[in-house]
Design a protein around this motif. Structure first.
Motif, PDB file in Angstrom:
ATOM      1  N   THR A  44      50.452 -44.397  16.621  1.00  0.00           N
ATOM      2  CA  THR A  44      50.949 -45.118  17.795  1.00  0.00           C
ATOM      3  C   THR A  44      49.802 -45.911  18.412  1.00  0.00           C
ATOM      4  O   THR A  44      48.676 -45.388  18.499  1.00  0.00           O
ATOM      5  CB  THR A  44      51.516 -44.130  18.815  1.00  0.00           C
ATOM      6  N   PRO A  45      50.019 -47.179  18.806  1.00  0.00           N
ATOM      7  CA  PRO A  45      48.937 -47.941  19.446  1.00  0.00           C
ATOM      8  C   PRO A  45      48.308 -47.163  20.601  1.00  0.00           C
ATOM      9  O   PRO A  45      48.994 -46.586  21.438  1.00  0.00           O
ATOM     10  CB  PRO A  45      49.658 -49.200  19.926  1.00  0.00           C
ATOM     11  N   GLY A  46      46.971 -47.147  20.597  1.00  0.00           N
ATOM     12  CA  GLY A  46      46.235 -46.424  21.622  1.00  0.00           C
ATOM     13  C   GLY A  46      45.846 -45.013  21.227  1.00  0.00           C
ATOM     14  O   GLY A  46      45.062 -44.366  21.929  1.00  0.00           O
ATOM     15  N   TYR A  47      46.397 -44.513  20.115  1.00  0.00           N
ATOM     16  CA  TYR A  47      46.067 -43.178  19.638  1.00  0.00           C
ATOM     17  C   TYR A  47      45.091 -43.319  18.458  1.00  0.00           C
ATOM     18  O   TYR A  47      45.321 -44.116  17.538  1.00  0.00           O
ATOM     19  CB  TYR A  47      47.315 -42.432  19.175  1.00  0.00           C
ATOM     20  N   TYR A  48      44.043 -42.490  18.496  1.00  0.00           N
ATOM     21  CA  TYR A  48      43.030 -42.559  17.449  1.00  0.00           C
ATOM     22  C   TYR A  48      42.671 -41.139  16.989  1.00  0.00           C
ATOM     23  O   TYR A  48      42.673 -40.196  17.799  1.00  0.00           O
ATOM     24  CB  TYR A  48      41.765 -43.272  17.948  1.00  0.00           C
ATOM     25  N   LEU A  52      36.168 -38.019  10.728  1.00  0.00           N
ATOM     26  CA  LEU A  52      36.224 -36.780   9.955  1.00  0.00           C
ATOM     27  C   LEU A  52      36.708 -35.680  10.881  1.00  0.00           C
ATOM     28  O   LEU A  52      35.975 -35.241  11.778  1.00  0.00           O
ATOM     29  CB  LEU A  52      34.851 -36.426   9.363  1.00  0.00           C
ATOM     30  N   ASN A  53      37.929 -35.252  10.680  1.00  0.00           N
ATOM     31  CA  ASN A  53      38.517 -34.214  11.516  1.00  0.00           C
ATOM     32  C   ASN A  53      38.507 -32.892  10.757  1.00  0.00           C
ATOM     33  O   ASN A  53      39.129 -32.775   9.691  1.00  0.00           O
ATOM     34  CB  ASN A  53      39.954 -34.590  11.884  1.00  0.00           C
ATOM     35  N   PHE A  80      46.169 -32.470  12.503  1.00  0.00           N
ATOM     36  CA  PHE A  80      45.511 -33.674  12.973  1.00  0.00           C
ATOM     37  C   PHE A  80      45.291 -33.563  14.478  1.00  0.00           C
ATOM     38  O   PHE A  80      46.123 -32.985  15.195  1.00  0.00           O
ATOM     39  CB  PHE A  80      46.370 -34.915  12.683  1.00  0.00           C
ATOM     40  N   GLY A  81      44.192 -34.166  14.956  1.00  0.00           N
ATOM     41  CA  GLY A  81      43.923 -34.180  16.396  1.00  0.00           C
ATOM     42  C   GLY A  81      43.332 -35.498  16.819  1.00  0.00           C
ATOM     43  O   GLY A  81      42.986 -36.358  15.994  1.00  0.00           O
ATOM     44  N   GLU A  82      43.153 -35.659  18.136  1.00  0.00           N
ATOM     45  CA  GLU A  82      42.675 -36.922  18.675  1.00  0.00           C
ATOM     46  C   GLU A  82      41.169 -37.032  18.573  1.00  0.00           C
ATOM     47  O   GLU A  82      40.450 -36.031  18.503  1.00  0.00           O
ATOM     48  CB  GLU A  82      43.113 -37.072  20.140  1.00  0.00           C
ATOM     49  N   ALA A  83      40.681 -38.270  18.571  1.00  0.00           N
ATOM     50  CA  ALA A  83      39.250 -38.537  18.612  1.00  0.00           C
ATOM     51  C   ALA A  83      38.741 -38.367  20.037  1.00  0.00           C
ATOM     52  O   ALA A  83      39.470 -38.587  21.017  1.00  0.00           O
ATOM     53  CB  ALA A  83      38.970 -39.949  18.120  1.00  0.00           C
ATOM     54  N   SER A  84      37.479 -37.967  20.186  1.00  0.00           N
ATOM     55  CA  SER A  84      36.885 -37.742  21.508  1.00  0.00           C
ATOM     56  C   SER A  84      36.389 -39.070  22.077  1.00  0.00           C
ATOM     57  O   SER A  84      35.203 -39.368  22.078  1.00  0.00           O
ATOM     58  CB  SER A  84      35.732 -36.738  21.398  1.00  0.00           C
ATOM     59  N   GLN A  85      37.325 -39.871  22.526  1.00  0.00           N
ATOM     60  CA  GLN A  85      37.008 -41.160  23.134  1.00  0.00           C
ATOM     61  C   GLN A  85      37.671 -41.243  24.506  1.00  0.00           C
ATOM     62  O   GLN A  85      38.685 -40.584  24.775  1.00  0.00           O
ATOM     63  CB  GLN A  85      37.503 -42.320  22.254  1.00  0.00           C
ATOM     64  N   ASP A  86      37.096 -42.050  25.387  1.00  0.00           N
ATOM     65  CA  ASP A  86      37.674 -42.236  26.723  1.00  0.00           C
ATOM     66  C   ASP A  86      39.059 -42.845  26.595  1.00  0.00           C
ATOM     67  O   ASP A  86      39.301 -43.733  25.782  1.00  0.00           O
ATOM     68  CB  ASP A  86      36.786 -43.154  27.567  1.00  0.00           C
ATOM     69  N   ASN A  87      39.960 -42.339  27.385  1.00  0.00           N
ATOM     70  CA  ASN A  87      41.326 -42.866  27.465  1.00  0.00           C
ATOM     71  C   ASN A  87      42.107 -42.691  26.166  1.00  0.00           C
ATOM     72  O   ASN A  87      43.097 -43.395  25.945  1.00  0.00           O
ATOM     73  CB  ASN A  87      41.319 -44.349  27.854  1.00  0.00           C
TER      74      ASN A  87
END
Length: 428
Positions: A44-48, A52-53, A80-87
């Motif tokens: 989904t746009p905005g999801y990253y 390497l997870n 799967f999980g999210e990347a540690s980025q702002d927002n």
């Protein structure tokens, strides 16, 4: 369902281990791996997701039909999980897959064993089924059943004959997937969900292969002895060949063919290294002053002068084919053990200046007829040159090639050796 599949694999592995047969090499292995994953699309746009997870593991059972090809059944699972980025919104999605794959031992196919017997490479590809289950967001709890295709490469390092270290990278394509990996959106409306592959993800793992069976080596590492010999084995074989080719008594016949290994120096021998006594008077030719004429030992093998002239005996012995110079296959160089026959003919001609000799060259029936005709003439010329070098006048000799000797059995190697010769005919 995941627990059922995992239990089935473990029971199957135990059964396989119990049935692993004693063969030239072991064929079964259990593979346990863990590492990273990376969902590529759809997202989904905005999801990253992280590059390497950490969050993937797989368990497999592999069977090799031979050193190059095999098959495996494996079960992979993770999240799967999210990347540690702002927002970057949080998400968590579980998955599992079960695949049946073909395996190719690329290291053996590319002959890596010629430079390393501890490093190897496997290729694998196949198909299977799986499930993607978002744990949060709009599609939380939705069980997205998919089919998949997988392909990858596995680098191996042999630790022992029973264990190998694996490093694998694989790509997986999911078909019929409805929801993005983050669970925040649908790929297409559910009414249009059953179209082809729509999702792609990667895994990278480290793990171990445990080899089962009673043989000393697994198919991944097995080398057929007839194909590759060690340096020590080659050195031993070369040494054995050298020993076979030794000619301890210097009679021109190698020891392994020599039936009389202690022939006196200068003795004339046959093709088996046995001392010749051409006239059968009990005195070997190298001690017999008249080797083709029988005589008593008191006269050094020569007959009394008032009996029969030497020329009659020599002429008969030579013309009847008892004196020949022999050659190796496709060669015009006289064999060492038989070249002394030319010396005896030379001595005979020196003692009997009134005679002349025709040299007749022959070949066996192996090869083209016109080639053998030329070869037989080269052989006759080679012996002609020996007699000239021994001091016989050229005017007393002629030479001719007679081609193939068809009087011998060409199926016999010993008979063919007798055909490869130069004979002599004494002419008054």
């Amino acid at each position: 369902m995941k627990k059922i599949i995992l239990s089935t694999l473990m029971v199957g592995a135990l059964a396989i281990g119990a049935q692993a047969q004693d063969d030239d090499f072991n064929k079964w292995s259990i593979e346990v791996n863990g590492g990273f994953n990376k969902p590529m699309s759809p997202m989904t746009p905005g999801y990253y997701s992280p590059i390497l997870n950490i969050g993937h593991a797989d368990l497999g059972v592999r069977y090799m039909f031979n050193e190059k090809f095999g098959t495996k059944l494996d079960f992979g699972f993770g999240s799967f999980g999210e990347a540690s980025q702002d927002n970057n919104p949080e998400f968590s999605t579980n998955y599992y897959r079960v695949n049946l794959q073909g395996v190719a031992n690329l290291g053996r196919i590319m002959n890596w064993e010629t430079f390393s017997q501890r490093v190897n490479l496997l290729g694998h590809a196949g198909f299977g089924i799986g499930r993607v289950t978002p744990q949060q967001n709009e599609w939380e709890g939705f069980q997205d059943d998919v089919y998949n295709f997988i392909a990858g490469l596995t680098a191996q390092v042999k630790l022992t004959e029973r264990i190998a270290l694996n490093a694998d990278i694989s790509t997986i394509m999911n078909g019929r997937q409805n929801v993005a990996f983050d669970g925040a959106s649908a790929i297409t409306p559910l009414d249009y969900s059953f179209y082809g592959p729509k999702a792609n993800w990667w895994t990278g793992t480290l793990g171990l292969s445990f080899y089962l069976g009673g043989a000393s080596s697994h198919a991944d590492w097995y080398l057929r002895e007839s194909k590759y010999a060690t340096k020590e084995e080659l050195a031993t074989q070369i040494g054995e060949i050298r020993d076979m080719l030794k000619d301890s008594d210097g009679d021109g016949v190698p020891d392994y063919l020599d039936k009389e290994p202690n022939t006196p120096a200068g003795a004339r021998v046959d093709s088996h290294g046995r001392t010749l006594d051409s006239d059968g008077d009990g005195i070997p030719d190298h001690l017999d002053k008249c080797p083709f004429v029988p005589g008593p030992a008191s006269l050094d093998g020569c007959p009394p002068e008032d009996t029969v002239e030497e020329v009659d005996y020599l002429k008969k012995a030579i013309n009847d084919g008892y004196v020949n110079v022999y050659f190796a296959f496709d060669s015009s160089k006289p064999l060492g053990y038989s070249s002394s026959a030319a010396n005896y003919v030379a001595n005979f001609m020196k003692r009997n200046p009134g005679v002349s000799v025709e040299l007749k060259g022959y070949a066996d029936e192996i090869g083209p007829e016109d080639y053998n005709m030329k070869l037989s003439e080269r052989r006759a010329k080679a012996v002609y040159d020996l007699l000239v070098a021994a001091g016989i006048d050229e005017s007393r000799m002629t030479y001719k090639g007679y081609g193939e000797d068809t009087s011998v059995d060409k199926r016999s190697s010993d008979a063919r050796q007798l055909a490869r010769r130069v004979s002599f005919e004494v002419q008054d």
